[in-house]
Scaffold this motif. Structure first.
Motif, PDB file in Angstrom:
ATOM      1  N   ALA A 126       5.469   9.308   2.560  1.00  0.00           N
ATOM      2  CA  ALA A 126       6.516   9.836   1.677  1.00  0.00           C
ATOM      3  C   ALA A 126       7.050   8.754   0.752  1.00  0.00           C
ATOM      4  O   ALA A 126       7.315   9.007  -0.434  1.00  0.00           O
ATOM      5  N   GLU A 127       7.225   7.535   1.267  1.00  0.00           N
ATOM      6  CA  GLU A 127       7.685   6.418   0.435  1.00  0.00           C
ATOM      7  C   GLU A 127       6.671   6.120  -0.663  1.00  0.00           C
ATOM      8  O   GLU A 127       7.038   5.852  -1.819  1.00  0.00           O
ATOM      9  N   THR A 128       5.400   6.188  -0.319  1.00  0.00           N
ATOM     10  CA  THR A 128       4.344   5.918  -1.296  1.00  0.00           C
ATOM     11  C   THR A 128       4.307   7.007  -2.365  1.00  0.00           C
ATOM     12  O   THR A 128       4.156   6.728  -3.561  1.00  0.00           O
ATOM     13  N   ASP A 129       4.465   8.260  -1.939  1.00  0.00           N
ATOM     14  CA  ASP A 129       4.493   9.368  -2.903  1.00  0.00           C
ATOM     15  C   ASP A 129       5.670   9.215  -3.872  1.00  0.00           C
ATOM     16  O   ASP A 129       5.528   9.401  -5.082  1.00  0.00           O
ATOM     17  N   LEU A 130       6.837   8.871  -3.322  1.00  0.00           N
ATOM     18  CA  LEU A 130       8.028   8.723  -4.156  1.00  0.00           C
ATOM     19  C   LEU A 130       7.860   7.570  -5.139  1.00  0.00           C
ATOM     20  O   LEU A 130       8.267   7.666  -6.304  1.00  0.00           O
ATOM     21  N   ALA A 131       7.234   6.496  -4.668  1.00  0.00           N
ATOM     22  CA  ALA A 131       7.009   5.348  -5.552  1.00  0.00           C
ATOM     23  C   ALA A 131       6.109   5.703  -6.721  1.00  0.00           C
ATOM     24  O   ALA A 131       6.264   5.175  -7.829  1.00  0.00           O
ATOM     25  N   SER A 132       5.168   6.619  -6.491  1.00  0.00           N
ATOM     26  CA  SER A 132       4.279   7.017  -7.582  1.00  0.00           C
ATOM     27  C   SER A 132       5.044   7.720  -8.694  1.00  0.00           C
ATOM     28  O   SER A 132       4.675   7.634  -9.870  1.00  0.00           O
ATOM     29  N   VAL A 133       6.104   8.421  -8.341  1.00  0.00           N
ATOM     30  CA  VAL A 133       6.924   9.109  -9.337  1.00  0.00           C
ATOM     31  C   VAL A 133       7.872   8.133 -10.026  1.00  0.00           C
ATOM     32  O   VAL A 133       8.110   8.207 -11.237  1.00  0.00           O
TER      33      VAL A 133
ATOM     34  N   GLY B  81       7.345   5.000 -10.402  1.00  0.00           N
ATOM     35  CA  GLY B  81       6.632   3.971 -11.142  1.00  0.00           C
ATOM     36  C   GLY B  81       6.959   2.574 -10.667  1.00  0.00           C
ATOM     37  O   GLY B  81       6.799   1.602 -11.410  1.00  0.00           O
ATOM     38  N   ALA B  82       7.432   2.455  -9.423  1.00  0.00           N
ATOM     39  CA  ALA B  82       7.783   1.152  -8.856  1.00  0.00           C
ATOM     40  C   ALA B  82       7.323   1.137  -7.400  1.00  0.00           C
ATOM     41  O   ALA B  82       7.327   2.173  -6.734  1.00  0.00           O
ATOM     42  N   PRO B  83       6.938  -0.020  -6.886  1.00  0.00           N
ATOM     43  CA  PRO B  83       6.457  -0.071  -5.505  1.00  0.00           C
ATOM     44  C   PRO B  83       7.573   0.234  -4.515  1.00  0.00           C
ATOM     45  O   PRO B  83       8.754  -0.010  -4.798  1.00  0.00           O
ATOM     46  N   PRO B  84       7.223   0.774  -3.342  1.00  0.00           N
ATOM     47  CA  PRO B  84       8.241   1.048  -2.324  1.00  0.00           C
ATOM     48  C   PRO B  84       8.792  -0.257  -1.757  1.00  0.00           C
ATOM     49  O   PRO B  84       8.171  -1.318  -1.907  1.00  0.00           O
ATOM     50  N   PRO B  85       9.953  -0.199  -1.106  1.00  0.00           N
ATOM     51  CA  PRO B  85      10.528  -1.411  -0.513  1.00  0.00           C
ATOM     52  C   PRO B  85       9.590  -2.018   0.517  1.00  0.00           C
ATOM     53  O   PRO B  85       8.802  -1.322   1.160  1.00  0.00           O
ATOM     54  N   GLU B  86       9.668  -3.327   0.683  1.00  0.00           N
ATOM     55  CA  GLU B  86       8.872  -4.014   1.699  1.00  0.00           C
ATOM     56  C   GLU B  86       9.281  -3.526   3.087  1.00  0.00           C
ATOM     57  O   GLU B  86      10.457  -3.276   3.352  1.00  0.00           O
ATOM     58  N   SER B  87       8.307  -3.395   3.968  1.00  0.00           N
ATOM     59  CA  SER B  87       8.580  -2.944   5.333  1.00  0.00           C
ATOM     60  C   SER B  87       7.638  -3.645   6.295  1.00  0.00           C
ATOM     61  O   SER B  87       6.420  -3.561   6.147  1.00  0.00           O
ATOM     62  N   ILE B  88       8.214  -4.326   7.280  1.00  0.00           N
ATOM     63  CA  ILE B  88       7.377  -4.989   8.281  1.00  0.00           C
ATOM     64  C   ILE B  88       6.660  -3.966   9.155  1.00  0.00           C
ATOM     65  O   ILE B  88       5.551  -4.207   9.629  1.00  0.00           O
ATOM     66  N   MET B  89       7.283  -2.778   9.337  1.00  0.00           N
ATOM     67  CA  MET B  89       6.610  -1.723  10.098  1.00  0.00           C
ATOM     68  C   MET B  89       5.333  -1.288   9.387  1.00  0.00           C
ATOM     69  O   MET B  89       4.279  -1.110  10.024  1.00  0.00           O
ATOM     70  N   VAL B  90       5.405  -1.115   8.080  1.00  0.00           N
ATOM     71  CA  VAL B  90       4.227  -0.709   7.313  1.00  0.00           C
ATOM     72  C   VAL B  90       3.133  -1.769   7.428  1.00  0.00           C
ATOM     73  O   VAL B  90       1.951  -1.443   7.641  1.00  0.00           O
ATOM     74  N   LYS B  91       3.512  -3.038   7.325  1.00  0.00           N
ATOM     75  CA  LYS B  91       2.521  -4.112   7.440  1.00  0.00           C
ATOM     76  C   LYS B  91       1.836  -4.071   8.798  1.00  0.00           C
ATOM     77  O   LYS B  91       0.613  -4.226   8.896  1.00  0.00           O
ATOM     78  N   ARG B  92       2.614  -3.865   9.849  1.00  0.00           N
ATOM     79  CA  ARG B  92       2.028  -3.846  11.193  1.00  0.00           C
ATOM     80  C   ARG B  92       1.087  -2.659  11.385  1.00  0.00           C
ATOM     81  O   ARG B  92       0.031  -2.782  12.019  1.00  0.00           O
TER      82      ARG B  92
END
Length: 362
Positions: free
Chosen positions: A188-195, A197-208
């Motif tokens: 959902a964060e990635t979808d929202l970022a596409s609208v 036009g900016a990358p989603p916030p950094e998240s250590i959970m996403v990296k893991r």
């Protein structure tokens, strides 16, 4: 010696604990799996027999080397026994297993032999609180379920239950739900970022989670979650990610729960915290079905202020997650009189069983 036995029969192990009349643990043992849904009656009986026999060996000082024969040759060594059996979900299943356990222990079918689903063991702490007779047992592990109980002379009467439907149909609040929600919110964060036009916030959970799946972008996780890997293709997968891909899809998601918990409670990752806030709120909303003032339309509701809530399971074992669930319940006006976490259900059950029989004698 008057002995009281509690056996927690699960999918990964069988745990047997023996108490004396004072509630002191005098014997215990662990055995192989004994989930009744996955075993024949003969294999179930064998797992229980070996574990209880091993527990009886530890009751002597020094512990006995020789096996303790079961069924007993004379009188039963147990004044009472309580079995909590995973996979035992219907009266028909209980009726099927009861004669076998009765014969195994030498305890007649009746009030001294209690056999029920393993969630019933979470009601045991009620017996340590004389001012309450109702409990809500909440399991949050790989799956999740909540069950309400009333203590009666013969044991515990199940009043209502919510959840426990398995990963396809529910298990909100459990590990599968946490893993699925983490991936959903990443997407959902990635979808929202596409609208935006900016990358989603950094998240250590996403990296893991990306590292766990050996992927570089969030959308590639879709492949990781849904892909079926034939044995012949497994050789092309990086070794560090191979176990993740060869797991069933539901386990690929439930195995993410520890990463979410680490990111939320050790690193205060906002996205991970939001995931757990979502899953705990949904689970709490389910639990509220059991709660409130009873009336003609809902005679089996229980009032939280007069009730003990007892948690079990690996996720519920994390205090911060329990607090999220309790806070969500409190926000709906449901504050429990007592809160317990049961990390050794067989021991809690044996101690409670001894206490219950001591109270009857008094």
């Amino acid at each position: 010696m008057t002995l009281y036995l509690c056996v927690d029969c699960g999918g990964s192990k069988t745990a047997a604990v023996i108490c004396d009349a004072a509630g002191t643990i005098v014997g215990r043992a662990l055995g192989g799996p004994s989930n009744f849904a996955y075993l024949s009656l003969e294999d179930f009986e064998l797992a229980v027999r070996l574990t209880v026999s091993d527990a009886l060996k530890t009751c002597t000082s020094p512990p006995s080397i020789d096996p303790v024969p079961l069924p007993p040759k004379g009188d039963s060594p147990f004044a009472a026994a309580w079995f909590g059996v995973s996979g035992l979900d219907s009266p028909a299943a209980i009726s099927e297993v009861t004669p076998t356990l009765s014969a195994l222990l030498g305890i007649p079918v009746g009030p001294h032999l209690s056999i029920a689903n393993d969630t019933h063991l979470l009601a045991a702490p009620v017996r340590m609180h004389p001012d309450v007779t109702h409990a809500v047992g909440v399991i949050a592990g790989t799956g999740a379920i909540a069950v309400s109980f009333k203590e009666i002379p013969s044991g515990f009467q199940e009043l209502g239950r919510v959840g426990g439907w398995g990963w396809i149909l529910g298990d909100e609040g459990g590990g599968f739900h946490v893993g699925r929600e983490a991936v959903r919110q990443m997407l959902a964060e990635t979808d929202l970022a596409s609208v935006r036009g900016a990358p989603p916030p950094e998240s250590i959970m996403v990296k893991r989670i990306l590292e766990r799946f050996g992927q570089k972008t969030v959308l590639d996780v879709l492949i990781a979650v849904h892909m079926h890997i034939p044995d012949a293709a497994a050789a092309t997968i990086p070794p560090q990610t191979l176990p993740q891909y060869t797991m069933p899809s539901e386990k690929r998601l439930s195995s993410l729960a520890p990463l979410v918990f680490q990111s939320a409670f050790e690193d205060a990752d906002p996205l991970a915290l939001r995931v757990l806030q979502t899953t705990s709120n949904i689970f709490a909303a389910q639990i509220t079905v059991l709660l409130g003032q009873s009336d003609e339309s809902m005679p089996n509701r229980v009032k939280a202020q007069d009730t003990l809530i007892s948690f079990g399971g690996s996720l519920a074992g994390v205090e911060a997650y329990r607090k999220m669930i309790l806070d969500a319940l409190a926000a709906q006006g449901h504050v429990f009189r007592y809160v317990e976490f049961v990390d050794d259900a067989a021991a809690t059950g044996a101690i409670g069983l001894a206490a219950s029989h001591a109270a009857k004698k008094d």
